[in-house]
Design a protein around this motif. Structure first.
Motif, short mmCIF file in Angstrom:
data_model
loop_
_atom_site.label_atom_id
_atom_site.label_comp_id
_atom_site.label_asym_id
_atom_site.label_seq_id
_atom_site.Cartn_x
_atom_site.Cartn_y
_atom_site.Cartn_z
N ILE A 158 -11.51 -0.45 -7.48
CA ILE A 158 -10.25 0.09 -6.88
C ILE A 158 -9.61 1.49 -7.00
O ILE A 158 -8.54 1.77 -5.94
CB ILE A 158 -9.10 -0.71 -6.15
CG1 ILE A 158 -9.06 -1.88 -7.45
CG2 ILE A 158 -9.84 -2.00 -5.79
CD1 ILE A 158 -7.88 -2.45 -7.58
N ALA A 159 -9.27 1.90 -8.60
CA ALA A 159 -8.65 3.07 -9.19
C ALA A 159 -9.61 3.41 -10.28
O ALA A 159 -10.78 3.06 -10.57
CB ALA A 159 -7.46 2.14 -9.82
N ALA A 160 -9.49 5.00 -10.37
CA ALA A 160 -9.69 5.78 -11.68
C ALA A 160 -9.16 6.77 -12.21
O ALA A 160 -8.44 7.45 -11.64
CB ALA A 160 -11.00 6.61 -11.02
N ASP A 161 -8.59 6.11 -13.82
CA ASP A 161 -7.03 7.58 -14.06
C ASP A 161 -5.75 6.71 -13.69
O ASP A 161 -5.25 7.76 -12.82
CB ASP A 161 -7.91 8.51 -14.31
CG ASP A 161 -9.32 8.66 -14.97
OD1 ASP A 161 -8.67 7.55 -16.39
OD2 ASP A 161 -9.84 10.04 -14.66
N GLY A 162 -5.99 5.61 -12.49
CA GLY A 162 -4.89 5.36 -12.00
C GLY A 162 -4.48 5.89 -10.60
O GLY A 162 -3.35 5.58 -9.89
N GLU A 163 -5.06 6.09 -10.06
CA GLU A 163 -5.20 7.05 -9.24
C GLU A 163 -6.46 6.01 -7.67
O GLU A 163 -7.07 5.80 -8.52
CB GLU A 163 -5.94 8.16 -8.96
CG GLU A 163 -5.22 9.57 -9.48
CD GLU A 163 -5.33 10.72 -9.07
OE1 GLU A 163 -5.52 10.77 -7.72
OE2 GLU A 163 -4.89 11.67 -10.04
N ALA A 164 -6.27 5.50 -6.71
CA ALA A 164 -7.02 4.83 -5.83
C ALA A 164 -7.71 5.26 -5.62
O ALA A 164 -8.56 6.42 -5.07
CB ALA A 164 -6.08 4.82 -4.56
N VAL A 165 -8.83 4.26 -5.38
CA VAL A 165 -10.23 4.66 -4.27
C VAL A 165 -10.71 3.92 -3.66
O VAL A 165 -10.65 2.72 -3.51
CB VAL A 165 -11.53 4.71 -6.00
CG1 VAL A 165 -12.90 4.15 -5.31
CG2 VAL A 165 -11.23 5.22 -7.12
N THR A 166 -10.56 4.40 -2.38
CA THR A 166 -10.66 4.10 -1.41
C THR A 166 -12.45 4.12 -0.70
O THR A 166 -12.95 3.31 -0.09
CB THR A 166 -10.12 4.16 0.01
OG1 THR A 166 -10.13 5.55 0.27
CG2 THR A 166 -8.86 3.77 -0.89
N GLU A 167 -13.10 4.38 -1.22
CA GLU A 167 -14.71 5.12 -0.58
C GLU A 167 -14.80 6.13 -2.06
O GLU A 167 -14.60 6.48 -3.13
CB GLU A 167 -14.58 6.01 0.55
CG GLU A 167 -14.16 7.31 0.22
CD GLU A 167 -14.07 7.80 1.90
OE1 GLU A 167 -14.64 7.48 2.52
OE2 GLU A 167 -12.94 8.70 2.03
#
Length: 320
Positions: A277-286
């Protein structure tokens, strides 16, 4: 025994062979629904608006599915419905448009599997096709091998070669489904029919399918080049209860469907079906979000991956 009795016995034997084969392969046959970008070269054959229906079959109990490349080409989202009615989002493992074969994967295990055949086909041999023509789920048709090694010009595509020609009824929606022998073993993937020529259908032979699977496996096992986490995945909606509990603003994440051997993800003990759901605190949606964030780094850098496992949020530091 008179002629009528002999004919009746022959018909019973034919019916029993078709029935037995269909019962063996049927549980592994799936329906594929997609949402497609409207620029596809196969768009003229796809049901409007931008949607499509095709077939496929499970060949590995961990959720891997074979189908045609043209069924899923340029799909924005792919959904697979099993014979038991369960529906899953699917991720694309590999695609080879030149021979019209692709592999999908769904987040499920211990699934019924269609056995791949071993014996070479012969002209005149009984074959059975199972699929979803016109969206009519799990339809069975039977016929014989009419010819082997056929070539076919497909509009908007390269010439297809080494195809199986059958008189088995193949219609839109059958594409990607299995063609089996009388023992229910897969001998091909149904791929095309000639709209103006009744009784002509074409399938991709088993040798081609196995060669594609070998190439996909070799590619997955090849050493990683560049910066990569070493995972493949698909966009999935997040459970509403989990979203509320964890106070997540995003509605989707990336479910891992593939982890490459000896990759950073494997070394960090990420697992298939984890939802990033996130990498380095930034959202991952796909998947594209994860690729974009990881490519900011250099080899040897560390990235913090936030993911869901069993409804619980976790974090892991991955060395790229």
């Amino acid at each position: 025994m008179n002629t009528y009795e002999r004919d009746a016995l022959a018909m019973d034997a034919y019916s029993n062979a078709v029935t037995a084969a269909a019962e063996l392969v049927g549980p592994a046959v799936v329906r594929i629904d997609i949402e497609r970008d409207m620029g596809s070269r196969y768009g003229r054959y796809a049901p409007p608006p931008g949607a499509g229906i095709g077939s496929g079959f499970i060949f590995s109990s961990d959720g891997q599915i074979l189908t045609n490349a043209h069924v899923v080409e340029k799909a924005k989202r792919i959904f697979v419905t099993l014979a038991d009615g369960r529906k899953f989002p699917a991720g694309l493992v590999g695609i080879d448009a030149e021979v019209d074969v692709s592999v999908l994967r769904i987040g499920a295990d211990h699934l019924p599997v269609a056995e791949l055949g071993r014996q070479p086909l012969r002209v005149g041999q009984l074959v059975i096709a199972v699929g979803n023509p016109y969206g009519l789920n799990w339809t069975v048709t039977a016929g014989v091998v009419s010819a082997l090694g056929r070539s076919l010009d497909v509009p908007g595509s390269k010439k297809m070669v080494n195809l199986i020609q059958t008189d088995t009824s193949i219609n839109p929606g059958n594409s990607g489904g299995p063609l089996t022998d009388s023992a229910g073993r897969v001998v091909g993937i149904t791929t095309a029919m000639l709209p103006m020529a009744q009784g002509l259908g074409f399938s991709i032979p088993l040798d081609t399918i196995k060669a594609v699977l070998a190439r996909f496996a070799q590619k997955r096992q090849a050493p990683l080049t560049g910066v990569s986490l070493g995972v493949g995945g698909m966009r999935v909606p997040l459970d509403e209860h989990v979203r509320r509990t964890l106070r997540l603003a995003q509605q989707s994440g990336m479910e891992i469907v593939e982890i490459r051997p000896r990759s950073p993800a494997e070394q960090a003990e990420l697992k298939r079906l984890d939802i990033i759901i996130a990498a380095d605190g930034e959202a991952v949606t796909e998947p594209q979000d994860l690729q974009r964030l990881v490519r900011r780094h250099s080899t040897g850098d560390k990235t913090i991956i936030t993911f869901l496992r069993g409804g619980r949020q976790r974090k892991v530091t991955v060395v790229l």
